[in-house]
Design an enzyme around this catalytic site. Structure first.
Site, PDB file in Angstrom:
ATOM      1  CD  GLU A   1      -6.499   9.180  10.956  1.00  0.00           C
ATOM      2  OE1 GLU A   1      -6.129  10.269  11.463  1.00  0.00           O
ATOM      3  OE2 GLU A   1      -5.917   8.660   9.979  1.00  0.00           O
TER       4      GLU A   1
ATOM      5  CD1 TRP B   1       4.291   7.747   2.646  1.00  0.00           C
ATOM      6  CD2 TRP B   1       3.843   9.936   2.720  1.00  0.00           C
ATOM      7  NE1 TRP B   1       3.104   7.922   3.323  1.00  0.00           N
ATOM      8  CE2 TRP B   1       2.812   9.255   3.388  1.00  0.00           C
ATOM      9  CE3 TRP B   1       3.782  11.332   2.656  1.00  0.00           C
ATOM     10  CZ2 TRP B   1       1.725   9.910   3.980  1.00  0.00           C
ATOM     11  CZ3 TRP B   1       2.711  11.993   3.246  1.00  0.00           C
ATOM     12  CH2 TRP B   1       1.698  11.278   3.898  1.00  0.00           C
TER      13      TRP B   1
ATOM     14  CG  ASP C   1       4.986   1.836  11.878  1.00  0.00           C
ATOM     15  OD1 ASP C   1       5.247   2.821  11.152  1.00  0.00           O
ATOM     16  OD2 ASP C   1       4.458   1.969  12.992  1.00  0.00           O
TER      17      ASP C   1
ATOM     18  CD  GLU D   1       1.526   6.192   5.866  1.00  0.00           C
ATOM     19  OE1 GLU D   1       0.771   7.114   6.128  1.00  0.00           O
ATOM     20  OE2 GLU D   1       1.826   5.852   4.699  1.00  0.00           O
ATOM     21  CD  GLU D   2       3.681   7.940  13.673  1.00  0.00           C
ATOM     22  OE1 GLU D   2       3.913   7.235  14.674  1.00  0.00           O
ATOM     23  OE2 GLU D   2       2.763   8.780  13.634  1.00  0.00           O
TER      24      GLU D   2
END
Ligand SMILES: *[C@@H]1O[C@H](CO)[C@@H](O)[C@H](O)[C@H]1NC(C)=O
Ligand SMILES: *[C@@H]1O[C@H](CO)[C@@H](O)[C@H](O)[C@H]1NC(C)=O
Ligand SMILES: *[C@@H]1O[C@H](CO)[C@@H](O)[C@H](O)[C@H]1NC(C)=O
Ligand SMILES: *[C@@H]1O[C@H](CO)[C@@H](O)[C@H](O)[C@H]1NC(C)=O
Length: 593
Positions: free
Chosen positions: A426, A142, A198, A201-202
């Site tokens: 989303e 992750w 961030d 998540e990238e």
């Protein structure tokens, strides 16, 4: 609150609203709010209807278990949800939330202690982004760590603790909340100056959203830290809050705030990261302060326009809206996740920033237009000039109506692309508007409810933003990652002749021939030199040979290189013979980029 949109129609008689804009926002909010609240609560264990298997107090991101699987609890998402619930509970608006908040606190007390791939509670584990719904560690690959989680969790708990102290409930604060708050803030104070992933998540770098949340958390703790911490810890937290605020100012481009720095990126940096940062740092008592990026600050308003404009031509469903109207908004324009679509929570955040601004202007009785925010306000009144407009002034009224209309426009877009049951996913598809990606996203529901609170002039609790000031000297923030580049140039030379490197960046002497970097010839005819360059930096360079003070350049064109994401690399080149001899240093300028 009275519906403002009929006034908008009056204000902008030349713009015909597309029929797809639904004008009755208050009715929509009244209908959707209970759906959003029950949708949110359904995702919280143990009794949430869609949170089967989630432990007590665990907020799952979404019940979706495939395409995508969001059946986890993210510290960020859960803390933003609890922030909303704590604001509603502590302001006396929903007494039924107490048990859920207390369950969440207990769950977090367990999670803080769960060793995970980021470490244990004292070795970095607090930066772990997500856990399984049964409160065990998620051990797959992750983007970790994510350093916004501990800050956001502390913010919710601090607001709750402040309320409980006001109720005289010191025991729960001292024995339950404070030990958790101090762990999170200790982590933040020690690690804010490190890079991390961030909120999307990238990007592994320094994130505006993360840093502003961290500054807020450390500063919000100040009044309680006087009582519950030793003086030196309390002072250190406050100093670090100032240092973070200092560092954050370097994200400003002149027109907008970059979402992420200190990483290789080909993105523009325009990203709703910064809009979300602003709404979660909102403090109505701080006025329109730009250092803390208050929603109504000139910087945050200029940023709002820049971010929203970056989505106007990105999605085909936005083509129906005029140039000054609200549009569907996603995360950032280069987004390719699910092919890159607008998101409900980012579109609602753009509305919330404006509603929050309206609250501050109403509260202070005036608004100020600066050269920086003039283009934002010109969307509503093209002739507007800089100045302070009192609420008694008709210009103020026109601007405020325009801002309200734009905020309502974002909500109207969400209304338009909502399924008939009111469920919030989303994303919604960029051309058809069909809901997509995870269904029943808890954060989407929370964003709807905080937007609704903001429109209803119910501000979140103050966090003392007005007393957070920039220190006169800033401690350095994270530094960009560097890569060691070894340049090897194969070149045969005559005795007394040496090879040098020069190029377009300071590390390569800015095209100077006199300050060019000498290469070593230990492996002649391979000459080499090693330099440190920030990852992602693109530059041009050339080798030169110098013999008896005479400089000879390699032939054109300039060599080109981008420093890769790596610790060290070697670049092999071979001398490119030139048939022209340059005798003077001044001619080097012809190689400028
Ligand atoms: C955390 O890990 C460190 C290093 O492995 C160890 O010394 C420490 O005892 C651990 N702490 C807890 C609470 O497990
Ligand atoms: C303090 O608050 C906690 C958490 O809501 C509650 O469980 C406890 O009963 C309260 N104590 C008192 C004395 O009110
Ligand atoms: C980050 O800040 C902490 C606390 O002030 C300090 O101990 C640490 O050395 C800093 N780390 C870096 C990389 O600057
Ligand atoms: C409104 O403000 C403008 C600009 O400051 C000023 O010229 C004008 O006289 C004001 N109008 C009223 C009614 O106060």
């Amino acid at each position: 609150m009275l519906p403002f949109l009929p006034l908008l129609t009056f204000l902008l008689p030349s713009l015909s609203l597309p029929s797809s804009y639904t004008l009755d926002i208050p009715t929509f909010i009244t209908t959707e709010s209970p759906i959003a609240l029950s949708g949110l609560l359904a995702n919280i264990g143990p009794s949430g209807l869609k949170a089967e298997g989630a432990a007590s107090g665990v907020v799952i991101a979404s019940p979706s278990t495939e395409n995508p699987n969001y059946d986890y609890t993210w510290i960020r998402d859960a803390s933003l949800v609890s922030k909303l619930l704590v604001d509603r509970y502590t302001q006396g608006r929903d007494p039924s939330l107490q048990g859920i908040i207390d369950d969440w606190v207990s769950a977090m007390g367990i999670l803080q202690q769960v060793p995970n791939p980021s470490g244990n509670v004292s070795t970095g584990g607090l930066g772990e982004p997500k856990f399984n719904p049964d409160l065990t560690a998620f051990t797959g690959a992750w983007g970790r760590p994510q350093r916004d989680g501990p800050a956001l969790r502390a913010i919710s708990m601090l607001t709750y603790a402040t309320y409980l102290l006001g109720q005289g409930n010191t025991s729960y604060v001292r024995n339950t909340l404070w030990p958790m708050i101090t762990l999170d803030l200790g982590y933040v104070a020690q690690n804010w100056n490190m890079t991390g992933f961030d909120l999307w998540e990238e990007q592994d770098g320094s994130s505006f959203f993360t840093l502003l949340s961290q500054a807020r958390a450390l500063h919000q703790a100040a009044p309680l830290a006087q009582t519950y911490e030793d003086a030196s810890t309390a002072q250190m937290w406050e100093q670090q809050a100032g240092n973070i605020l200092c560092f954050l100012q370097s994200f400003w481009t002149g027109n907008y705030a970059l979402a992420n720095i200190n990483l290789p990126s080909s993105r523009s940096g325009l990203d709703t990261n910064t809009v979300l940062a602003s709404i979660h740092a909102f403090d109505i008592a701080a006025g329109c302060d730009s250092n803390t990026f208050q929603p109504c600050s000139d910087k945050a308003l200029a940023n709002h326009k820049a971010v929203v404009d970056s989505f106007r031509s990105l999605y085909s469903l936005n083509s129906q809206y005029g140039p000054d109207q609200s549009v569907a908004v996603g995360r950032y324009k280069e987004d390719v996740y699910y092919n890159g679509n607008p998101w409900y929570l980012t579109t609602l955040a753009c509305a919330e920033q404006l509603y929050s601004s309206l609250q501050t202007w109403t509260s202070q009785g005036y608004l100020t237009v600066t050269p920086l925010s003039q283009p934002f306000f010109a969307q509503f009144l093209p002739s507007i000039s800089s100045g302070t407009y009192a609420s008694s002034n008709e210009t103020y009224t026109q601007l405020v109506q325009g801002v309200q209309g734009m905020a309502d426009g974002f909500v109207s877009i969400v209304q338009q692309y909502l399924p008939s049951d009111g469920g919030l996913s989303e994303q919604f598809h960029k051309s058809s508007g069909t809901p997509t990606s995870a269904g029943d996203l808890t954060w989407s529901y929370a964003s709807f409810l905080s937007m609704a609170d903001s429109r209803a002039s119910l501000p979140p609790s103050s966090w003392g933003a007005q007393t957070l000031s920039l220190p006169s000297v800033c401690q350095p923030g994270p530094q960009p990652p560097q890569v060691q580049i070894t340049f090897v140039e194969s070149a045969t030379t005559q005795y007394g002749e040496n090879i040098y490197l020069t190029g377009s960046i300071p590390q390569l002497a800015d095209w100077s021939t006199t300050a060019a970097l000498p290469l070593g010839a230990a492996n002649y005819p391979d000459w080499s030199v090693t330099v440190q360059v920030p990852v992602g930096e693109s530059f041009q360079y050339k080798f030169i040979r110098i013999y008896n003070g005479q400089v000879t350049w390699e032939s054109d064109p300039n060599r080109q290189y981008t420093a890769p994401e790596s610790e060290e690399v070697t670049v092999d080149d071979t001398w490119r013979a030139s048939n022209v001899q340059y005798g003077t240093v001044a001619l080097a300028r012809t190689h400028d980029v």
